[in-house]
Design a protein around this motif. Structure first.
Motif, short mmCIF file in Angstrom:
data_model
loop_
_atom_site.label_atom_id
_atom_site.label_comp_id
_atom_site.label_asym_id
_atom_site.label_seq_id
_atom_site.Cartn_x
_atom_site.Cartn_y
_atom_site.Cartn_z
N GLU A 19 15.35 -5.19 -8.77
CA GLU A 19 14.62 -6.29 -9.40
C GLU A 19 13.18 -5.94 -9.79
N ALA A 20 12.79 -4.67 -9.77
CA ALA A 20 11.44 -4.29 -10.17
C ALA A 20 11.29 -4.45 -11.68
N GLN A 21 10.16 -5.01 -12.08
CA GLN A 21 9.87 -5.22 -13.50
C GLN A 21 8.49 -4.68 -13.82
N LEU A 22 8.37 -4.07 -15.00
CA LEU A 22 7.09 -3.58 -15.49
C LEU A 22 6.55 -4.55 -16.52
N GLU A 23 5.29 -4.96 -16.35
CA GLU A 23 4.64 -5.87 -17.30
C GLU A 23 3.26 -5.32 -17.64
N HIS A 24 2.66 -5.87 -18.70
CA HIS A 24 1.31 -5.48 -19.13
C HIS A 24 0.46 -6.73 -19.35
N PRO A 25 0.27 -7.58 -18.31
CA PRO A 25 -0.47 -8.84 -18.51
C PRO A 25 -1.97 -8.65 -18.75
N PHE A 26 -2.51 -7.49 -18.44
CA PHE A 26 -3.94 -7.25 -18.60
C PHE A 26 -4.23 -6.31 -19.76
N GLY A 27 -3.24 -6.09 -20.63
CA GLY A 27 -3.41 -5.20 -21.77
C GLY A 27 -2.66 -3.90 -21.57
N ASN A 29 -3.58 -0.90 -21.08
CA ASN A 29 -4.13 0.09 -20.14
C ASN A 29 -3.79 -0.20 -18.68
N TRP A 30 -3.15 -1.33 -18.42
CA TRP A 30 -2.76 -1.69 -17.05
C TRP A 30 -1.25 -1.85 -17.00
N GLU A 31 -0.59 -1.10 -16.11
CA GLU A 31 0.83 -1.29 -15.85
C GLU A 31 0.96 -2.04 -14.54
N VAL A 32 1.67 -3.17 -14.58
CA VAL A 32 1.81 -4.03 -13.41
C VAL A 32 3.29 -4.10 -13.06
N PHE A 33 3.63 -3.68 -11.83
CA PHE A 33 5.01 -3.71 -11.36
C PHE A 33 5.17 -4.90 -10.42
N LYS A 34 6.25 -5.67 -10.65
CA LYS A 34 6.51 -6.87 -9.86
C LYS A 34 7.94 -6.86 -9.35
N VAL A 35 8.15 -7.53 -8.22
CA VAL A 35 9.49 -7.85 -7.72
C VAL A 35 9.50 -9.34 -7.45
N GLY A 37 8.52 -11.71 -9.26
CA GLY A 37 7.28 -12.34 -9.69
C GLY A 37 6.05 -11.97 -8.89
N LYS A 38 6.20 -11.15 -7.83
CA LYS A 38 5.05 -10.76 -7.01
C LYS A 38 4.65 -9.33 -7.32
N VAL A 39 3.36 -9.14 -7.56
CA VAL A 39 2.83 -7.81 -7.88
C VAL A 39 2.86 -6.95 -6.63
N PHE A 40 3.35 -5.70 -6.77
CA PHE A 40 3.29 -4.76 -5.66
C PHE A 40 2.61 -3.44 -6.05
N MET A 41 2.42 -3.20 -7.37
CA MET A 41 1.72 -1.98 -7.77
C MET A 41 1.08 -2.17 -9.14
#
Length: 188
Positions: A19-27, A29-35, A37-41
């Protein structure tokens, strides 16, 4: 974002999680990984080196331990209940450090707030003086030294060093060298 070897390895490990998902909510230059809906990296490029910010379970072997052979200096950590307040100091950098034990045989300064400790590291025969203790650690050590028997004074680096008979042991950073100053990390 141009990924380093460190970031590629971290991303590969993260993508293996269910269920890990990669998002770019801050643009871009930032890779945000969530499980769920909760950020873990989070990953980005710092001014001098790549940055990987990771929430980890301290009981299990961590990603940071796997990253050490790749030259990772440490990880950023926060309380599990804390949010993700960017721009505030809720994150703490946790650096990997190997430590060794050293026996306390004396101090400089006052007993309640010693400035430095005279230490005999494991495997050494002669005492060495530590670096100046930070105020919080000095207070903790001072409390532990209150019942220790003083054995006399000798000069050390221009000030008196009070010798002690005590079973107190501290951890110092490993590899501070034969001639380097010992850096006290914590009481044992």
């Amino acid at each position: 974002m141009n990924r380093s070897t460190l970031q590629m390895f971290a991303a590969e490990c993260a993508e293996e999680l269910p269920e890990a998902q990669l998002e770019h909510p801050f643009g871009p230059n930032w890779e945000v990984f969530k499980v769920r809906g909760k950020v873990f990296m989070l990953m980005t490029e710092g001014p001098r080196h790549p940055v990987v910010i990771l929430e980890a379970d301290p009981v299990r072997p961590t990603l940071s331990e796997s990253l050490q052979p790749l030259g990772a200096e440490g990880v950023m950590a926060k309380r599990g209940t804390a949010g993700y307040p960017f721009g505030r100091r809720a994150w703490v950098k946790v650096r990997h450090a190997d430590t060794v034990e050293a026996r306390v045989v004396g101090f400089t300064g006052t007993r309640r707030r010693p400035r430095n400790l005279a230490l005999v590291p494991a495997g050494a025969a002669r005492p060495r003086l530590s670096a100046r203790l930070d105020p919080v650690l000095a207070a903790r050590v001072g409390t532990a030294l209150l019942g220790a028997l003083a054995t006399g004074q000798r000069p050390a680096h221009g000030e008196p060093c009070t010798g002690l008979e005590t079973d107190l042991v501290v951890e110092v950073l490993a590899g501070t060298g034969r001639h380097g100053t010992l850096t006290v990390v914590r009481l044992r």
